[in-house]
Structure formats: C-alpha cells, structure tokens
Design an enzyme around this catalytic site. Structure first.
Site, PDB file in Angstrom:
ATOM      1  N   VAL A  71       0.842  -1.193   0.000  1.00 30.52           N
ATOM      2  CA  VAL A  71       0.000   0.000   0.000  1.00 30.52           C
ATOM      3  C   VAL A  71       0.880   1.247   0.000  1.00 30.52           C
ATOM      4  CG1 VAL A  71      -0.198   0.240   2.525  1.00 30.52           C
ATOM      5  CG2 VAL A  71      -2.076   1.019   1.046  1.00 30.52           C
ATOM      6  N   CYS A  72       0.365   2.300  -0.636  1.00 30.18           N
ATOM      7  CA  CYS A  72       1.020   3.609  -0.587  1.00 30.18           C
ATOM      8  C   CYS A  72      -0.073   4.657  -0.409  1.00 30.18           C
ATOM      9  CB  CYS A  72       1.843   3.852  -1.856  1.00 30.18           C
ATOM     10  SG  CYS A  72       0.835   3.905  -3.355  1.00 30.18           S
ATOM     11  N   ALA A  73       0.192   5.896  -0.737  1.00 37.09           N
ATOM     12  CA  ALA A  73      -0.812   6.940  -0.515  1.00 37.09           C
ATOM     13  C   ALA A  73      -1.979   6.842  -1.494  1.00 37.09           C
ATOM     14  CB  ALA A  73      -0.168   8.321  -0.598  1.00 37.09           C
ATOM     15  N   MET A 100      -4.041   4.442   0.457  1.00 38.46           N
ATOM     16  CA  MET A 100      -4.683   4.828   1.712  1.00 38.46           C
ATOM     17  C   MET A 100      -5.854   5.787   1.499  1.00 38.46           C
ATOM     18  SD  MET A 100      -3.289   3.046   4.098  1.00 38.46           S
ATOM     19  CE  MET A 100      -3.717   3.841   5.655  1.00 38.46           C
TER      20      MET A 100
END
Length: 373
Positions: A71-73, A100
């Site tokens: 996961v990242c932004a 996210m």
C-alpha cells in the site's frame, strides 16, 4: 502485470480477522500517524524511495508462504514495489488499489440486528478512519444517521431494496469528517435533521432536533436524547428501545473530547452530566452504537462496534472517574492532537465553504481523533 486488490476486499479480510501481511511504502511520518490495522494484520513500513533500487531492505521480513499486500498513498508507488517483489520470486503479491485514500473512504455495512416491528439496523464501518454511521430500515422507509461523505456507497447498498430514504440525521456538527447527510437529503428529497445548538452558524435550512423529538421511520421510532459535551448540541438517539446511538459522547473504550470548538472548559461540565447522570438513567440493556471507534480491539467478532450500556459503566475507563476535578483534568489535558483540517471540516459542515472533491479527500486523510485517551 502486477495483481491488484480493492480496499473493499482488504476491509472484508480485516473484518473476518484473516492473517494479512502488508508492506506500507509511504513516508515513515505518514505511516506513524495512520496505518491499516486489524487483529491479525502485520504491517511493515519501508518508504518507496528506499526500494527504488530493489527489495533488499525488506527481503528479510517478507513471508515465503503468505500473500503480500503493498500500500502507498494513492496506489501508484505500491504497484512499482509489488512488481519488484514479484520479480524477486514471490508469487502472491498484490497492490492495494487507490492506496490509503481508497482505504480511508471505504464503508463496510454490518447488520446489527432486527427491529421489533420488522426491519433492520445496519452499521456502516469506515474501517480506514474509525467512523461509524447507521441505516435504519422499516416498512418501506429508511433513515441514515451520521452519514459519511461518500453517499454513493449508501445508494449502492439501497439499490434494488424496497425502501425509501426519508430522513438523514447528524448527532452533532462533525469536526473530523465531512457529513454527507445534507447532500444526500437534497438528492433524494428527504429531511435533514441537526441539533439547533450546533447549527447557529449554518447557511442552510434543516429540521431542528429537540430533546425527546420522535421521528417515525416505517414502524420504528427514533427518539432523540439531548446529550451535550462533545459539542453543545450533541444529541443521542434511542431506536426501537433497543439501541443507543451515542454520537461522539461515549465510545466503547473511551469518551468524547469537548475541545474541538475551542470550548473545552465550558463544555466539560455538560460532558460529565451526560455521562454520569443522563445516560445513567437509561436502561443497562441498551446496545451502545457510537459514531467512532478508536482501535481495532473494539471490534466484535462479526466486525461490528457495540456493547451494552451496563457493561460500559463497569468497564469503560472514562466512566470510572469519581472526582469531578480529576474528570475535568482528564478531558481537558489528556487529549490527542486535534483532527486534521478540523476547522475547515466544521466550516464545510456549516455550509460556509465548498472545496472540490480532492480537497475534501485531503481534509479527511488520517485517523479520527474524537476521543479522550
């Protein structure tokens, strides 16, 4: 091509208490502020920039026999990292779509129970932010309480079902998330209810919620109980004489903070009176359904957030403070940081500003911070 998985699928895995291993590729400061959590979730943070040359920095932590989720932004960097991991010989690797931001916006409906005269009560768990909203449906009509900004998800849930949305209610003027109640009410022609003491600066028409006000939804009555303290207008709802929706006044493992309008010293007495007197007069068997939860430890086995009022009076640490002076210090001095953009969120919920959707998303990013620690 790297495999992807939706925030909804991840949420369902968390709610089902499945084992999950997640690589979070955001900056460490962002990770420390807010992350994917669950009973059986293990999250390792290594920023994307540390993985540009390969996965050596995380090789020792990657499981050999378990799926790996990245996961990242927003979902872009995680695809690159997932591809790197896959190229290193790991076969079950997934990038979480939308990152996210998508995690923050997903609502997972969980059925709380049946109503006495027919119908059901659902809790919508905004698992990425700890926000909770509720849908009451009875005899062809429905109401939503503390509606989140993502109104399409409620519409999708109601699509094909045989009931009409007639009422949208907010327990108070929210400061940690943007309410979708007024927008959805206008869209479907329903009434929008708000406590008048929280609405002195709003720029729109609304139905005032007074103490003891009864709203009929099908065969079910929603009764309002004035319960100030988090805000001066905070109002709880008793539904079907079974359920107590407490807004941001009482949580499962904490109590509401009184400072988000800058009036902590003025409102702390109201908060104590609501918690230690007003709620005390209610039945112990009422099932408390709050507007937020603070941690995954508060989640029941079925994914819901709830507990009997009598149990909370025995176990919730915020309800065990005998001294008024100690209570006052606890709820005015022992506070977490204020929610991100909380002043702008309050302004939007008053109808004073109207930022575009990307600005709204940025305003809401991060955890809720409505409770006293």
């Amino acid at each position: 091509m790297v495999k992807t998985i939706s925030a909804k699928e991840i949420a369902q895995k968390v709610i089902n208490h499945e084992d999950l291993f997640i690589i979070d590729a955001r900056n460490t400061d962002d990770f420390d502020d807010w992350k994917i959590e669950g009973r059986n979730v293990k999250v390792h943070n290594t920023p994307y920039f540390d993985l540009l040359e390969g996965i050596d920095p995380i090789k020792d932590v990657l499981p050999k026999d378990q799926a790996i989720y990245v996961v990242c932004a927003k979902g872009g960097s995680s695809e690159f990292v997932a591809e790197q991991i896959e190229e290193a010989g790991y076969t079950h690797v997934y990038s979480i779509e939308g990152g996210m931001k998508a995690w923050s916006e997903h609502l997972e409906p969980v059925k709380i129970g049946d109503l006495k005269d027919g119908g059901s009560l659902y809790q919508f768990v905004r698992i990425g932010k700890g926000c909770l909203s509720y849908l009451v449906e009875s005899n062809g009509e429905a109401a939503i309480i503390d509606t989140a900004r993502m109104i399409e998800q409620y519409e999708d849930f109601m699509s094909g079902k045989d009931f009409k949305l007639v009422a949208l209610l907010d327990t108070h003027l929210h400061a940690d998330h943007i309410s979708g109640g007024r927008k959805l009410a206008e869209k479907v022609g329903a009434k929008y209810y708000l406590p008048p003491k929280d609405a002195e600066e709003v720029t729109f028409q609304y139905e005032p919620l007074q103490d003891g006000h009864e709203i009929k939804v099908g065969n079910t009555v929603i009764r309002s109980v004035y319960s100030p303290g988090h805000t001066i207008g905070s109002t709880s709802f008793i539904i079907d004489d079974q359920y107590l929706l407490t807004g941001d006044i009482l949580f499962i493992d904490s109590i509401g903070r009184p400072d988000l309008a800058g009036l902590a010293q003025d409102w702390v007495g109201d908060l104590r009176n609501t918690l230690y007197k007003r709620y005390k007069e209610l039945a112990d068997e009422l099932l408390v359904l709050p507007a937020h939860y603070m941690g995954i430890n508060e989640m029941n086995d079925d994914g819901s957030i709830s507990e009997k009022l009598g149990v909370l009076y025995a176990e919730n640490h915020g309800l065990q403070i005998d001294s008024e002076d100690t209570f006052r210090k606890t709820v005015t001095e022992n506070l977490p940081p204020q929610p991100n953009s909380y002043q702008e969120i309050r302004q939007m919920n008053m109808g004073k500003i109207d930022p575009d959707i990307e600005e709204q998303r940025e305003m809401e990013i991060g955890p809720n911070r409505c409770a006293v620690r």
